[in-house]
Design a protein around this motif. Structure first.
Motif, PDB file in Angstrom:
ATOM      1  N   TRP A   4     -37.831 -53.645  12.636  1.00  0.00           N
ATOM      2  CA  TRP A   4     -38.410 -53.304  13.938  1.00  0.00           C
ATOM      3  C   TRP A   4     -37.447 -53.656  15.059  1.00  0.00           C
ATOM      4  O   TRP A   4     -36.888 -54.741  15.090  1.00  0.00           O
ATOM      5  N   LEU A  15     -42.731 -54.310  23.404  1.00  0.00           N
ATOM      6  CA  LEU A  15     -42.927 -53.029  22.741  1.00  0.00           C
ATOM      7  C   LEU A  15     -42.009 -52.999  21.519  1.00  0.00           C
ATOM      8  O   LEU A  15     -40.814 -53.270  21.638  1.00  0.00           O
ATOM      9  N   SER A  16     -42.583 -52.697  20.367  1.00  0.00           N
ATOM     10  CA  SER A  16     -41.810 -52.723  19.125  1.00  0.00           C
ATOM     11  C   SER A  16     -41.851 -51.358  18.452  1.00  0.00           C
ATOM     12  O   SER A  16     -42.901 -50.713  18.404  1.00  0.00           O
ATOM     13  N   ILE A  17     -40.697 -50.955  17.946  1.00  0.00           N
ATOM     14  CA  ILE A  17     -40.554 -49.635  17.333  1.00  0.00           C
ATOM     15  C   ILE A  17     -39.990 -49.804  15.924  1.00  0.00           C
ATOM     16  O   ILE A  17     -38.970 -50.478  15.738  1.00  0.00           O
ATOM     17  N   LYS A  18     -40.661 -49.193  14.979  1.00  0.00           N
ATOM     18  CA  LYS A  18     -40.201 -49.268  13.591  1.00  0.00           C
ATOM     19  C   LYS A  18     -38.925 -48.432  13.443  1.00  0.00           C
ATOM     20  O   LYS A  18     -38.868 -47.286  13.906  1.00  0.00           O
ATOM     21  N   GLU A  39     -38.628 -43.037  12.932  1.00  0.00           N
ATOM     22  CA  GLU A  39     -39.502 -41.917  12.612  1.00  0.00           C
ATOM     23  C   GLU A  39     -40.227 -41.424  13.854  1.00  0.00           C
ATOM     24  O   GLU A  39     -40.351 -40.230  14.093  1.00  0.00           O
TER      25      GLU A  39
ATOM     26  N   ASN B  12     -45.912 -46.801  13.708  1.00  0.00           N
ATOM     27  CA  ASN B  12     -44.511 -47.120  13.988  1.00  0.00           C
ATOM     28  C   ASN B  12     -44.247 -47.714  15.368  1.00  0.00           C
ATOM     29  O   ASN B  12     -43.096 -47.909  15.743  1.00  0.00           O
ATOM     30  N   VAL B  13     -45.300 -47.957  16.141  1.00  0.00           N
ATOM     31  CA  VAL B  13     -45.138 -48.484  17.505  1.00  0.00           C
ATOM     32  C   VAL B  13     -46.199 -49.555  17.749  1.00  0.00           C
ATOM     33  O   VAL B  13     -47.384 -49.334  17.484  1.00  0.00           O
ATOM     34  N   ARG B  14     -45.774 -50.695  18.260  1.00  0.00           N
ATOM     35  CA  ARG B  14     -46.730 -51.764  18.552  1.00  0.00           C
ATOM     36  C   ARG B  14     -46.513 -52.297  19.954  1.00  0.00           C
ATOM     37  O   ARG B  14     -45.379 -52.524  20.371  1.00  0.00           O
ATOM     38  N   LEU B  15     -47.626 -52.530  20.674  1.00  0.00           N
ATOM     39  CA  LEU B  15     -47.552 -53.261  21.937  1.00  0.00           C
ATOM     40  C   LEU B  15     -48.149 -54.639  21.692  1.00  0.00           C
ATOM     41  O   LEU B  15     -49.269 -54.757  21.167  1.00  0.00           O
TER      42      LEU B  15
END
Lengths: 288, 288
Positions: A4, A15-18, A39, B12-15
């Motif tokens: 991530w 904010l996290s992105i795989k 992705e 695929n996205v987390r806040l």
């Protein structure tokens, strides 16, 4: 694999992105440059760990920073772009037949090289014959220009690190001087939502209104920037961004856009009360 | 202590939001209810782990879902609110002297109780004498109403779990029937950005255009919702959301707002091309 990328929008929000994989990583003279594959967002570019663009939503930023001034200026022949080594602004600009000459001033050659290799979606038009690339500090470049450009687009990073000089009063004053008598300057203007961004946004606005007779702020929805509510500054010697906008000139250029349209151009300047208040605070401070 | 609330906007996205402490946690008949305290956003409410509101940005959602229809309808006396147990819509509505009767239909009494205890910022006006609270499924409530309301505000959760029925064609048809001949329905309409939300957004739009002669979509910047770009639906029997909007009626009410104003009302309906395209796809499908 569970990899991530994570960006702190404030010390308390992330904010996290795989990520599928890291395509590029390098330390230039100025900053750390990374390109990732994901992705959700396709490829994305970060500088010093801060999100610059993703293939999924870069069209919003690049259309809004380019087409808003271009739909106002009646005859934009010579354009200066500061920063923007990824090529996104150039890709939008070269669609205008009226544009004869584009100076792109990027401080970090390695950003351009990385973009050409890993980000063809934005970098594809950097070889257009009208584009003249200068590897140079934008602040120094404009210092020696006078009455030269119709439009200046300041596609800076945040106001620290290599982008810091592009938020100074000296820089905005030089841009004013570098513009022709009916020139327009547009800049990325940070966000109105988190306290950290608000301070930078207000500082930039105050310095711009000290340099330009007409100065307005407009907004766009950019999901991968902090808060998703992003601002741009429109500063001008003569033209009003809404009253002097020409929907017919815009339409005659016949440029396909995914975000921008003439109604949205107007709507982008209709700011929420809380944003208007942050700007007015600065404007009144400027009056004293 | 390092405690974070984290919401997946897509797989695929987390806040993620840093939490000071958890103030409340309960499992009701319908859903899990949590209230947290945070430095960045103040208190915030989640249902089944999904963000419903934060004290820092709930004003945007509540002003936009309430004042847009209220600035269009010339004489809104009787209003139905579906969901909204947190009280935010009621807080905005009771500022209008014209409003005589508000029915609030919330399926989960425990949400109202939690809000009254832990979220005074939104729940403060739930005791207003014009407010009549019904603990009931919104779908069932509207089924038996006819020609009764001037405005219906559908403040639903997402289209799964207890909120699912509020995204059905049956529900929108019942709302149409429950409205007077010049009634307006407004609903939270999901987001246009991530594929997961787009599907729900298009489904809702298609069902609403099948039920109402006038159906438009408007947008707001809501930083704590997925992508920050959030949509609302405006469906109406008679009034157009922009042409029939009255800035003078709005101003005469003299309601202090932090987000909404009459220009922004118009601008909110000026959608980006890509959002308009998603809506048009559905509208053409509906024509066949």
């Amino acid at each position: 694999m569970d990899l991530w990328f994570s960006e702190g929008h404030t010390p308390n929000v992330r904010l996290s992105i795989k990520v599928d994989k890291q395509l590029y990583s390098a330390q230039s003279e100025f900053q750390r440059i990374d390109v990732f594959e994901s992705e959700e967002f396709g490829r994305f570019l970060t500088l010093d760990g801060f999100m610059m663009l993703t293939e999924k939503d870069e069209f919003i930023y690049h259309e809004m920073i380019t087409h808003v001034p271009m739909a106002v200026h009646p005859n934009p022949k010579k354009v200066l772009i500061i920063g923007a080594g990824d090529g996104g602004v150039v890709r939008e600009l070269v669609q205008y037949q009226a544009v004869e000459h584009i100076d792109l001033v990027e401080i970090d050659e390695m950003v351009i090289e990385a973009a050409k290799k890993y980000l063809p979606q934005t970098a594809s038009k950097l070889d257009d014959p009208r584009v003249h690339i200068h590897i140079e500090d934008g602040l120094k470049h404009v210092r020696f220009c006078e009455n030269e450009y119709d439009i200046i687009i300041v596609d800076s990073t945040d106001p620290f690190g290599p982008g810091e000089g592009l938020f100074t009063r000296e820089f905005y004053g030089s841009c004013y001087k570098a513009l022709k008598e009916d020139g327009i300057m547009v800049n990325q203007h940070e966000s109105p939502f988190y306290d950290e961004d608000v301070a930078a946004m207000q500082r930039a606005h105050q310095r711009i209104i000290e340099c330009f007779p007409i100065s307005r702020v407009y907004q766009a929805h950019i999901p991968t920037y902090p808060s998703g509510h992003w601002l741009f500054g429109f500063a001008s010697k003569k033209y009003h961004p809404v009253k002097d906008m020409s929907a017919s000139v815009w339409k005659s250029n016949n440029i396909p856009t995914k975000y921008y349209n003439s109604n949205l151009h107007k709507g982008a300047f209709y700011l929420p009360n809380y944003v208007q208040k942050l700007l007015t605070e600065v404007e009144h401070k400027g009056d004293k």
